[in-house]
Scaffold this motif. Structure first.
Motif, PDB file in Angstrom:
ATOM      1  N   LYS A 194      38.658  14.515  32.568  1.00  0.00           N
ATOM      2  CA  LYS A 194      39.126  14.325  33.948  1.00  0.00           C
ATOM      3  C   LYS A 194      38.082  14.788  34.957  1.00  0.00           C
ATOM      4  CE  LYS A 194      42.480  16.412  37.146  1.00  0.00           C
ATOM      5  NZ  LYS A 194      43.603  17.386  37.239  1.00  0.00           N
ATOM      6  N   HIS A 195      37.429  15.911  34.696  1.00  0.00           N
ATOM      7  CA  HIS A 195      36.463  16.476  35.640  1.00  0.00           C
ATOM      8  C   HIS A 195      35.017  16.046  35.352  1.00  0.00           C
ATOM      9  CE1 HIS A 195      39.294  19.094  37.762  1.00  0.00           C
ATOM     10  NE2 HIS A 195      39.808  19.452  36.592  1.00  0.00           N
ATOM     11  N   GLY A 196      34.811  15.220  34.341  1.00  0.00           N
ATOM     12  CA  GLY A 196      33.456  14.791  34.012  1.00  0.00           C
ATOM     13  C   GLY A 196      32.627  15.866  33.357  1.00  0.00           C
ATOM     14  N   TRP A 197      33.270  16.748  32.592  1.00  0.00           N
ATOM     15  CA  TRP A 197      32.575  17.863  31.949  1.00  0.00           C
ATOM     16  C   TRP A 197      32.242  17.588  30.491  1.00  0.00           C
ATOM     17  CZ3 TRP A 197      36.821  21.736  33.920  1.00  0.00           C
ATOM     18  CH2 TRP A 197      36.629  21.953  35.294  1.00  0.00           C
ATOM     19  N   MET A 198      32.714  16.493  29.934  1.00  0.00           N
ATOM     20  CA  MET A 198      32.501  16.222  28.512  1.00  0.00           C
ATOM     21  C   MET A 198      31.341  15.256  28.318  1.00  0.00           C
ATOM     22  SD  MET A 198      35.098  14.768  25.566  1.00  0.00           S
ATOM     23  CE  MET A 198      36.086  16.259  25.480  1.00  0.00           C
ATOM     24  N   GLU A 199      30.261  15.762  27.746  1.00  0.00           N
ATOM     25  CA  GLU A 199      29.097  14.927  27.456  1.00  0.00           C
ATOM     26  C   GLU A 199      29.316  14.230  26.114  1.00  0.00           C
ATOM     27  OE1 GLU A 199      24.219  15.345  27.044  1.00  0.00           O
ATOM     28  OE2 GLU A 199      25.429  17.088  27.597  1.00  0.00           O
ATOM     29  N   GLU A 200      29.116  12.918  26.095  1.00  0.00           N
ATOM     30  CA  GLU A 200      29.333  12.148  24.873  1.00  0.00           C
ATOM     31  C   GLU A 200      28.144  12.295  23.924  1.00  0.00           C
ATOM     32  OE1 GLU A 200      30.162   8.053  25.516  1.00  0.00           O
ATOM     33  OE2 GLU A 200      31.877   8.413  26.843  1.00  0.00           O
ATOM     34  N   PRO A 201      28.404  12.401  22.619  1.00  0.00           N
ATOM     35  CA  PRO A 201      27.300  12.360  21.652  1.00  0.00           C
ATOM     36  C   PRO A 201      26.630  10.988  21.693  1.00  0.00           C
ATOM     37  CG  PRO A 201      29.351  13.167  20.644  1.00  0.00           C
ATOM     38  CD  PRO A 201      29.707  12.612  21.982  1.00  0.00           C
ATOM     39  N   PRO A 202      25.398  10.867  21.173  1.00  0.00           N
ATOM     40  CA  PRO A 202      24.712   9.567  21.159  1.00  0.00           C
ATOM     41  C   PRO A 202      25.563   8.498  20.492  1.00  0.00           C
ATOM     42  CG  PRO A 202      23.193  11.316  20.561  1.00  0.00           C
ATOM     43  CD  PRO A 202      24.551  11.950  20.646  1.00  0.00           C
ATOM     44  N   GLN A 203      25.696   7.363  21.152  1.00  0.00           N
ATOM     45  CA  GLN A 203      26.560   6.289  20.659  1.00  0.00           C
ATOM     46  C   GLN A 203      25.748   5.226  19.912  1.00  0.00           C
ATOM     47  OE1 GLN A 203      30.078   6.355  21.319  1.00  0.00           O
ATOM     48  NE2 GLN A 203      29.499   8.424  21.938  1.00  0.00           N
ATOM     49  N   THR A 204      26.369   4.596  18.938  1.00  0.00           N
ATOM     50  CA  THR A 204      25.721   3.464  18.267  1.00  0.00           C
ATOM     51  C   THR A 204      25.854   2.224  19.151  1.00  0.00           C
ATOM     52  OG1 THR A 204      27.794   2.950  17.111  1.00  0.00           O
ATOM     53  CG2 THR A 204      26.213   4.371  15.980  1.00  0.00           C
ATOM     54  N   ILE A 205      24.949   1.278  18.968  1.00  0.00           N
ATOM     55  CA  ILE A 205      24.959   0.030  19.745  1.00  0.00           C
ATOM     56  C   ILE A 205      25.746  -1.029  19.003  1.00  0.00           C
ATOM     57  CG2 ILE A 205      23.528  -1.807  20.733  1.00  0.00           C
ATOM     58  CD1 ILE A 205      21.258   0.244  20.953  1.00  0.00           C
ATOM     59  N   LYS A 206      26.676  -1.663  19.680  1.00  0.00           N
ATOM     60  CA  LYS A 206      27.432  -2.763  19.067  1.00  0.00           C
ATOM     61  C   LYS A 206      26.583  -4.032  19.090  1.00  0.00           C
ATOM     62  CE  LYS A 206      32.295  -1.576  19.649  1.00  0.00           C
ATOM     63  NZ  LYS A 206      33.605  -2.051  20.166  1.00  0.00           N
ATOM     64  N   HIS A 207      26.418  -4.666  17.935  1.00  0.00           N
ATOM     65  CA  HIS A 207      25.609  -5.886  17.851  1.00  0.00           C
ATOM     66  C   HIS A 207      26.527  -7.106  17.871  1.00  0.00           C
ATOM     67  CE1 HIS A 207      21.935  -3.651  17.063  1.00  0.00           C
ATOM     68  NE2 HIS A 207      22.620  -2.916  16.171  1.00  0.00           N
TER      69      HIS A 207
END
Length: 328
Positions: free
Chosen positions: A315-328
């Motif tokens: 909600k507050h923008g405090w959660m950094e996402e782990p590196p995401q895989t790319i959808k092909h």
């Protein structure tokens, strides 16, 4: 095979988690070192800070060489130096000891998911550093009288083997439940000890948080830790075993936040993961069937609490996402 293979998906993930944790520790140490009154405690924290900084730099280099975005982690924006003490009486080393306990488990687990020699070496070195710091913290707290040892108990003089289902805790109207064994005592003591420090930390966070939903969330976590301490202490009392308590780590009257709500929320999330793992071990090694039942209820509450915290962070923008895989 190339001379220097790229980072695997598991290595990227574990390095990302390590970076988050290490930048959290570095940021919080800035405050604790500035506030330290005890020279020995200050030296323990200063030594750790200088060592960890090198490894944060190594992780950044690994990411940059493989064209992986370097995480934001936590920075000086997440700490307020020069504010009054929020914690006192040895809490800094009590907190650091618990964080190092989490780190030991994480480094060992991360090592099992590493393949590249430089990544493997990084976790091996971090494990040694963490074990040394953990021991330094333990000996410091024992010398100051802040850390209670596990209870001393009288044990049987001969080896015994379990006889019948009563050993598993089936209620016997004449004998009741069997006495706790030393393995069960060890896990219950550890649970109480960890939650005492966690409760002190989270009530301090509740007192100083700037966002009401974060403050309410922290207070709820403190009550959850208090409930677990009370429940596990009752098990000890029923078995005539002394309850561990500490004279250190009190919260001051200050309401000025030393840390950002963002880093405090992440810290609580980390402690929740540690608590779930610790309670899982306690459940696995407890053969008296009433103990896993109690711990399972708390695990469910802790999981739901952690999920609630994740919603606040998003909600507050405090959660950094782990590196995401790319959808092909």
């Amino acid at each position: 095979m190339p001379e220097s293979p790229r980072l695997s998906s598991s290595e990227i993930g574990t390095l990302w988690m390590t970076y988050q944790q290490k930048t959290m520790i570095l940021t919080m140490l800035e405050y604790f070192i500035e506030q330290a009154d005890d020279s020995e405690a200050k030296q323990i924290m200063t030594n750790l800070r200088s060592t960890i900084q090198q490894y944060v730099g190594k992780i950044e280099s690994m990411f940059e060489q493989d064209d992986v975005p370097v995480p934001n982690g936590f920075t000086k924006d997440d700490v307020n130096t020069g504010v009054p003490k929020l914690f006192d009486n040895g809490f800094d080393i009590m907190f650091l000891r618990l964080v190092k306990e989490i780190s030991m488990g994480m480094h060992t687990l991360n090592l099992t998911m590493s393949y590249r020699p430089d990544v493997t070496l990084l976790y091996q070195e971090l494990t040694q550093i963490t074990q040394k710091c953990y021991d330094d913290c333990t000996q410091f707290l024992l010398s100051k009288g802040y850390l209670p040892r596990a209870p001393y108990v009288a044990v049987q003089k001969q080896v015994e083997h379990a006889k019948g289902m009563n050993y598993l805790g089936m209620f016997n109207p004449l004998k009741g439940k069997r006495a706790l064994n030393t393995v069960e005592i060890a896990h219950i003591h550890h649970s109480i000890e960890s939650n005492i420090t966690g409760m002190q930390m989270i009530y301090g966070f509740a007192q100083s948080a700037t966002h009401k939903d974060a403050s309410d969330y922290f207070y709820k976590g403190g009550e959850l830790a208090k409930g677990l301490i009370k429940e596990m202490s009752e098990v000890f009392l029923q078995n005539d075993i002394q309850i561990p308590s500490t004279a250190g780590g009190n919260i001051t009257s200050s309401k000025i936040p030393p840390f950002s709500d963002k880093i405090m929320m992440y810290c609580v999330s980390l402690f929740c993961s540690f608590s779930l793992g610790g309670n899982s071990l306690g459940t696995a090694f407890s053969l008296r069937n009433d103990l896993p039942t109690k711990l399972t209820v708390f695990m469910k509450d802790i999981f739901e609490y952690a999920h609630e915290g994740a919603k606040i962070m998003i909600k507050h923008g405090w959660m950094e996402e782990p590196p995401q895989t790319i959808k092909h």
